[in-house]
Design an enzyme around this catalytic site. Structure first.
Site, PDB file in Angstrom:
ATOM      1  N   GLU A  58       4.977   8.974   0.790  1.00 51.32           N
ATOM      2  CA  GLU A  58       4.961   7.715   0.041  1.00 51.32           C
ATOM      3  C   GLU A  58       4.204   6.626   0.803  1.00 51.32           C
ATOM      4  O   GLU A  58       3.562   5.771   0.191  1.00 51.32           O
ATOM      5  CB  GLU A  58       6.386   7.278  -0.300  1.00 51.32           C
ATOM      6  CG  GLU A  58       7.180   8.288  -1.120  1.00 51.32           C
ATOM      7  CD  GLU A  58       6.486   8.769  -2.400  1.00 51.32           C
ATOM      8  OE1 GLU A  58       5.614   8.055  -2.938  1.00 51.32           O
ATOM      9  OE2 GLU A  58       6.829   9.871  -2.864  1.00 51.32           O
ATOM     10  N   HIS A  80       0.636   6.812  -0.061  1.00 48.25           N
ATOM     11  CA  HIS A  80       0.360   6.092  -1.317  1.00 48.25           C
ATOM     12  C   HIS A  80       0.259   4.590  -1.051  1.00 48.25           C
ATOM     13  O   HIS A  80      -0.616   3.914  -1.608  1.00 48.25           O
ATOM     14  CB  HIS A  80       1.447   6.355  -2.353  1.00 48.25           C
ATOM     15  CG  HIS A  80       1.456   7.745  -2.877  1.00 48.25           C
ATOM     16  ND1 HIS A  80       0.333   8.409  -3.301  1.00 48.25           N
ATOM     17  CD2 HIS A  80       2.489   8.607  -3.065  1.00 48.25           C
ATOM     18  CE1 HIS A  80       0.657   9.609  -3.722  1.00 48.25           C
ATOM     19  NE2 HIS A  80       1.971   9.767  -3.581  1.00 48.25           N
TER      20      HIS A  80
END
Length: 123
Positions: free
Chosen positions: A84, A87
């Site tokens: 994550e 991202h």
């Protein structure tokens, strides 16, 4: 507290979050987010129950979600956090349009070195 209950998993999450420095990839990503001008505070990591198909997520608005009912051990949590954070880095560095499926697909490329190149091509 019975092991495997949502409360026990949440306690595992809190204890592991306090030891973020143990995961070298998480430390690396947090450092490079800071260097890219997008510091990512520890409190941007949230822990909530999720559907069975989800273990985490990134939202530019809310930060990183870790699914308390999908984090069974620390290594899985660190892997999810690192994924994550990639991202988050893509969002910071390459201004990803998350509604553009090509942008989103590029950010999902499993090798981080290629993901940035893919976004630079502006698919």
């Amino acid at each position: 507290m019975e092991e495997g209950t949502p409360r026990a998993k949440y306690v595992l999450f809190l204890n592991a979050r306090q030891q973020l420095t143990i995961g070298p990839m998480v430390v690396f990503m947090l450092k490079h987010l800071r260097l890219a001008g997008c510091p990512f505070p520890e409190d941007a990591f949230q822990c909530h129950p999720c559907p069975i198909t989800t273990s985490g997520g990134f939202s530019p608005q809310y930060g990183i979600l870790l699914c308390q009912d999908r984090v069974y051990y620390k290594k899985r949590m660190e892997d999810t956090m690192a994924h994550e954070l990639i991202h988050a880095f893509d969002h910071c560095r390459f201004k990803v349009d998350w509604n553009n499926l090509r942008h989103h697909a590029c950010s999902e490329v499993s090798r981080p070195a290629i993901a940035g190149i893919c976004l630079l091509w502006r698919l």
